[in-house]
Motif scaffolding. Sequence first.
Motif, PDB file in Angstrom:
ATOM      1  N   HIS A  59       0.851  -1.194   0.000  1.00  0.00           N
ATOM      2  CA  HIS A  59       0.000   0.000   0.000  1.00  0.00           C
ATOM      3  C   HIS A  59       0.885   1.241   0.000  1.00  0.00           C
ATOM      4  O   HIS A  59       1.933   1.262   0.633  1.00  0.00           O
ATOM      5  CB  HIS A  59      -0.904  -0.022   1.235  1.00  0.00           C
ATOM      6  CG  HIS A  59      -2.042   0.947   1.153  1.00  0.00           C
ATOM      7  ND1 HIS A  59      -1.908   2.263   1.453  1.00  0.00           N
ATOM      8  CD2 HIS A  59      -3.347   0.769   0.803  1.00  0.00           C
ATOM      9  CE1 HIS A  59      -3.079   2.875   1.299  1.00  0.00           C
ATOM     10  NE2 HIS A  59      -3.972   1.981   0.897  1.00  0.00           N
ATOM     11  N   CYS A  99     -10.768   5.738  -2.082  1.00  0.00           N
ATOM     12  CA  CYS A  99      -9.670   5.454  -1.172  1.00  0.00           C
ATOM     13  C   CYS A  99      -9.378   6.719  -0.375  1.00  0.00           C
ATOM     14  O   CYS A  99      -9.081   7.762  -0.963  1.00  0.00           O
ATOM     15  CB  CYS A  99      -8.430   5.030  -1.953  1.00  0.00           C
ATOM     16  SG  CYS A  99      -6.962   4.901  -0.908  1.00  0.00           S
ATOM     17  N   HIS A 112      -6.428   8.911  -1.259  1.00  0.00           N
ATOM     18  CA  HIS A 112      -6.149   9.370  -2.621  1.00  0.00           C
ATOM     19  C   HIS A 112      -5.658  10.818  -2.714  1.00  0.00           C
ATOM     20  O   HIS A 112      -4.797  11.108  -3.540  1.00  0.00           O
ATOM     21  CB  HIS A 112      -7.333   9.098  -3.572  1.00  0.00           C
ATOM     22  CG  HIS A 112      -8.419  10.126  -3.544  1.00  0.00           C
ATOM     23  ND1 HIS A 112      -9.627   9.902  -2.928  1.00  0.00           N
ATOM     24  CD2 HIS A 112      -8.467  11.375  -4.071  1.00  0.00           C
ATOM     25  CE1 HIS A 112     -10.367  10.980  -3.059  1.00  0.00           C
ATOM     26  NE2 HIS A 112      -9.698  11.892  -3.735  1.00  0.00           N
ATOM     27  N   CYS A 143      -1.933  10.497  -2.314  1.00  0.00           N
ATOM     28  CA  CYS A 143      -1.225   9.403  -2.966  1.00  0.00           C
ATOM     29  C   CYS A 143      -0.624   9.868  -4.287  1.00  0.00           C
ATOM     30  O   CYS A 143      -1.271  10.556  -5.072  1.00  0.00           O
ATOM     31  CB  CYS A 143      -2.192   8.244  -3.220  1.00  0.00           C
ATOM     32  SG  CYS A 143      -1.402   6.811  -3.943  1.00  0.00           S
ATOM     33  N   SER A 199      -2.388   7.949  -7.437  1.00  0.00           N
ATOM     34  CA  SER A 199      -3.841   7.774  -7.455  1.00  0.00           C
ATOM     35  C   SER A 199      -4.376   8.049  -8.854  1.00  0.00           C
ATOM     36  O   SER A 199      -3.830   8.855  -9.608  1.00  0.00           O
ATOM     37  CB  SER A 199      -4.500   8.728  -6.466  1.00  0.00           C
ATOM     38  OG  SER A 199      -4.330  10.047  -6.888  1.00  0.00           O
ATOM     39  N   CYS A 208      -9.477   5.685  -7.930  1.00  0.00           N
ATOM     40  CA  CYS A 208      -9.140   5.820  -6.517  1.00  0.00           C
ATOM     41  C   CYS A 208     -10.064   6.806  -5.821  1.00  0.00           C
ATOM     42  O   CYS A 208     -10.379   6.654  -4.647  1.00  0.00           O
ATOM     43  CB  CYS A 208      -7.699   6.295  -6.354  1.00  0.00           C
ATOM     44  SG  CYS A 208      -6.497   5.119  -6.968  1.00  0.00           S
ATOM     45  N   PRO A 254     -11.273   0.817  -2.680  1.00  0.00           N
ATOM     46  CA  PRO A 254     -10.560  -0.374  -3.154  1.00  0.00           C
ATOM     47  C   PRO A 254     -11.015  -1.606  -2.384  1.00  0.00           C
ATOM     48  O   PRO A 254     -11.217  -1.520  -1.172  1.00  0.00           O
ATOM     49  CB  PRO A 254      -9.087  -0.064  -2.864  1.00  0.00           C
ATOM     50  CG  PRO A 254      -9.035   1.291  -2.266  1.00  0.00           C
ATOM     51  CD  PRO A 254     -10.407   1.799  -2.070  1.00  0.00           C
ATOM     52  N   HIS A 266      -4.018   0.108  -7.040  1.00  0.00           N
ATOM     53  CA  HIS A 266      -2.757  -0.082  -7.776  1.00  0.00           C
ATOM     54  C   HIS A 266      -1.660  -0.442  -6.797  1.00  0.00           C
ATOM     55  O   HIS A 266      -0.776   0.375  -6.527  1.00  0.00           O
ATOM     56  CB  HIS A 266      -2.367   1.206  -8.513  1.00  0.00           C
ATOM     57  CG  HIS A 266      -3.520   1.866  -9.202  1.00  0.00           C
ATOM     58  ND1 HIS A 266      -4.168   1.279 -10.260  1.00  0.00           N
ATOM     59  CD2 HIS A 266      -4.150   3.041  -8.975  1.00  0.00           C
ATOM     60  CE1 HIS A 266      -5.143   2.069 -10.679  1.00  0.00           C
ATOM     61  NE2 HIS A 266      -5.171   3.157  -9.894  1.00  0.00           N
TER      62      HIS A 266
HETATM   63  S1  SF4 Z   1      -3.252   3.933  -5.487  1.00  0.00           S
HETATM   64 FE1  SF4 Z   1      -5.318   4.574  -5.177  1.00  0.00          FE
HETATM   65  S2  SF4 Z   1      -6.150   3.038  -3.876  1.00  0.00           S
HETATM   66 FE2  SF4 Z   1      -3.966   2.799  -3.763  1.00  0.00          FE
HETATM   67  S3  SF4 Z   1      -3.374   4.004  -2.070  1.00  0.00           S
HETATM   68 FE3  SF4 Z   1      -3.191   5.342  -3.786  1.00  0.00          FE
HETATM   69  S4  SF4 Z   1      -5.122   6.320  -3.886  1.00  0.00           S
HETATM   70 FE4  SF4 Z   1      -5.425   4.629  -2.530  1.00  0.00          FE
END
Ligand code: SF4
Lengths: 331, 325, 307
Positions: free
Chosen positions: A256, A293, A296, A299, A302, A306, A311, A326
């Motif tokens: 993650h 998420c 996001h 991130c 993202s 997202c 998720p 992802h």
């Molecule tokens: S890729 Fe998307 S789902 Fe994964 S941590 Fe980042 S924002 Fe969240």
Amino acid sequence: MMAVTNSVVAPALSVENLSVTFQTRKGPVTAVNDVSFHVNPGEVLGVVGESGSGKSVTGLATMGLIDAPGRVSAGRVVLEGRNIAGVSDRDMRGLRGNRIAMIFQDPISTLNPVLRIDTQIMEAITAHERISASAARARAIDALRAVGIPSPESRLEAYPHQFSGGMRQRVAIAIALLHRPAVLIADEPTTALDVTIQVQILGEVQKLAAESGTALVWITHDLSVVAGLADRIAVMYAGRIVESGTVAEVLTAPRHHYTAGLIASVPSRNRRGQPLAQIPGSTPNLANMPSGCAFHPRCSVSSEICSTTLPPLLHDPSGRFMRCHHPRQGA
Amino acid sequence: MIAYLLRRLGQSALVLFTMAVLVFLAVFALGSPVDMLASPDADQAERDALAARFGLDQPLPVQFAAFLGNALQGDLGASFVYGKSALAVIGERLPATIELALLALTFSVMIGVPLGVIAGLRPKSIAGRAIMSTSIFGFSLPNFWIGMMLILLFSVYLGWLPAGGRGPTTEVLGMQLSITSLEGWRHLILPALTLALYKSSLVVRLCEAGTREIVTQEYIRFARAKGLSSFRIIWLHLLKNMMIPVITILGMEFGAMIAFTVVIETVFAYPGMGKLLIESINRLDRPVVVAYLMVTTVIFVLINFIVDLLYVALDPRVRLGGPNE
Amino acid sequence: MGETITTRPLPAPSVAKGERLLLRQLRDLVSSPEAVIGLVILLTLSFAAIFAPLIAPQNPYDLMQLDIMDNMLPPGSTLGGGLTAWLGTDDQGRDMLSAIMYGMRVSLGVGIASVVIASLIGALIGVLSAYIGGRFDALVMRIVDLQLSFPSILIALVLLTLFGRGLDKVVLSLVFVQWAYYARTVRGSALVEKNKDYIAAARCLEIPQWRVLVRHMLPNCIPPLIVVSTVQVAHAITLESTLSFLGVGVPVTQPSLGMLIATGYDFLLSGKYWMSTYPGIALVLIVVAINLVGDRLRAVLNPRFTQ
Ligand code: SF4
Ligand SMILES: Nc1ncnc2c1ncn2[C@@H]1O[C@H](COP(=O)(O)OP(=O)(O)OP(=O)(O)O)[C@@H](O)[C@H]1O
Ligand SMILES: [Mg+2]
């Protein structure tokens, strides 16, 4: 869903799809959202996350200690094979301190300032056992000795303020382990202490828990503590567990992106000299949770999905779980 | 610890001295008692003689020194009305007042603590809100009127309780007390309840605030995590912590309670020293008024001192000092 | 880094912001049913008291209107002059309702007057004490502590014994027993203000001291002062009625509610309840209403209680 995978022993504690909601002025907020984890006898589970991610609330909910305006709005808490979520207060009282125990962050305020140490230990014994006062006293002395308090006989009559912070936390640990509980939830019990004392206490709790076969849930925001102590790790973000697995797997190959960010922000010897990577942005407000998420907005990878879709819980063959559209690939 | 007590003792002496000065000046401002003592047709020579006999011809500081000297020997003059030592007159009435005030204090704790704890444990409940709103009434209702309404109800209409006075007394430890008999209680209950009204509301508020604060403390959570019963948590862990501020404040308020017996004793025609004060004011019995003021000051100072000691005794953090590792 | 030298006083809390705050606080105030009930009772009774000479059925001070034959009639009786005494009559044949309306004038008047004077004096002393500090402050606080450690009823009783009866003397002794509360309250908030930057900055600029006090420190001490004063009016009224009951308060010619109750006390045992009950109810309504409003005011004006 059941979190038990390929383990042969029945877990000491298994928390399933637990949610805790607080009724606030601005409407209900969900501080703990669909959280599942388990911990086997003798095992140490580290629960990591930033401040406000819901670690303490998870621990309290497991103990059945959530007060209004909060309530456990969904989920099961299975202790030694029996669901204890929503059992009567009376039954819960028989389990607390007996089969499942908890210690808290602040050793200064965890003991009642106006009651003597012996009172506070002995009442915890007699709450669960019919036992004579002198026998309870002997047990209290043993318990204090076991956590490394020198000349416990003479310290029994002291009041908490006559002990240092580290000593008080030892007393709390002694009380929590009096009845050799199946599970001990330790909510950052060393955060407020000096580093040297932290290390000592960590070692002692680990040893005592191992001796009595107690499963340990160690809550902390300090990854380095978990690295040295835990067998498995669960990472919480904004009320959800976003990733879990063995310590080695999660710390060396986080899947993650939040976990990866957390690890990158820990000072470490082999990255000395490099600037510490901070996760940009800040922890979301519970009342105003990002869609999809929750991570996001912070991130780096993202995508569209997202921000729209939560998720699903992914599950890889080695027994790791993560919530990410992802996921990072192994290191 | 000893130094602290000595300092408190010094402060108490200072308060007493200040009070003595104030009382003396107040009495002086009232005018010369010669006017009251001398017969209306006395001539100037007779009046001067009288003044000389009481030392009233001396300069003010000398008079004050004499007053203070006598007061230290327990002589605050003779009552004009009773013809004996004013202090003795007060002394006869003191037990009745102390008895009333102590009973009222007990009532206010017995009523106030449980209600305050209930309201503090369940602040949003109907009971909790009702208790807190009612306590506003207890605070603001004029005491003497409530007493009268109780007389009207229980004595005039129902005829259950006497409208006033004090029941028969027996001597206990050299004091004339009336709580020893049922008849004594029948006389005491209404005045004591009336007197307790204000303080119970105060206790309710204190305990509500105290409970609400204490239940959020980590040691209460830990006590629950140990599996203790709610009963033990409330009775031991909560109350023992809460009683420290409650006792301190109640102790300080006990002085006010004694002062308020002036009103309650008047309403219930209860022969204590409060009623005596009003009678003496109306009859211009100055030595008794002076004696009353000095005696109550001594009582206040004593109470404050006892409260300090109690506070020390109750709180191990104060009693035993800091960590001794 | 060197020290930054402030060349201009930081702006004190602006007026426009203050006004919006006031509006919000007013809304908060009326959002509590208890406070609204209190406010309605208070306004009604004040109205009755202020306009008593116009709306009271009788002028209880006008001996010509009284008839001793009408004395101690129970509620609902018809007087000799044809007037119905809904709340009965007293021992002089006065209509109780009129006596109560006039009595409220005295009670409210004494209460409000004493609080206004005491709060002005107390606030001044408190601000000065905080501003001057040092020995002066220590001395003032000693006096305040000493006075507050004695029950106000006793102090007022002794003072009135010295002064004798009279409305002005009652007000005077009520002022005397109250000023210390205000001095302490205001000193507390003034001390907080004193340490804020804008006061220090204003001082550096050599703005005259009195202007610093009047423009900056006093306004910020006003909210706590309002809270204390509101509740204190109720205290003052209760205290006055108690003193009058004890026979050292207002003169017989200008009976307050307490005085009316005291008169009724003499006839209590003979069952003439109306002479003490009705003035008492008026007194209770006033005092409780003030407390209901005051309780809410405290919550509204003190952000610590609302959050
Ligand atoms: S890729 Fe998307 S789902 Fe994964 S941590 Fe980042 S924002 Fe969240
Ligand atoms: N009584 C309450 N009412 C409303 N919200 C609450 C309450 N108690 C906790 N919360 C919310 O639950 C969330 C999680 O809190 P929790 O104490 O579990 O965080 P934590 O992960 O233990 O953080 P920390 O590291 O600071 O201890 C917080 O955002 C908090 O605002
Ligand atoms: Mg926490």
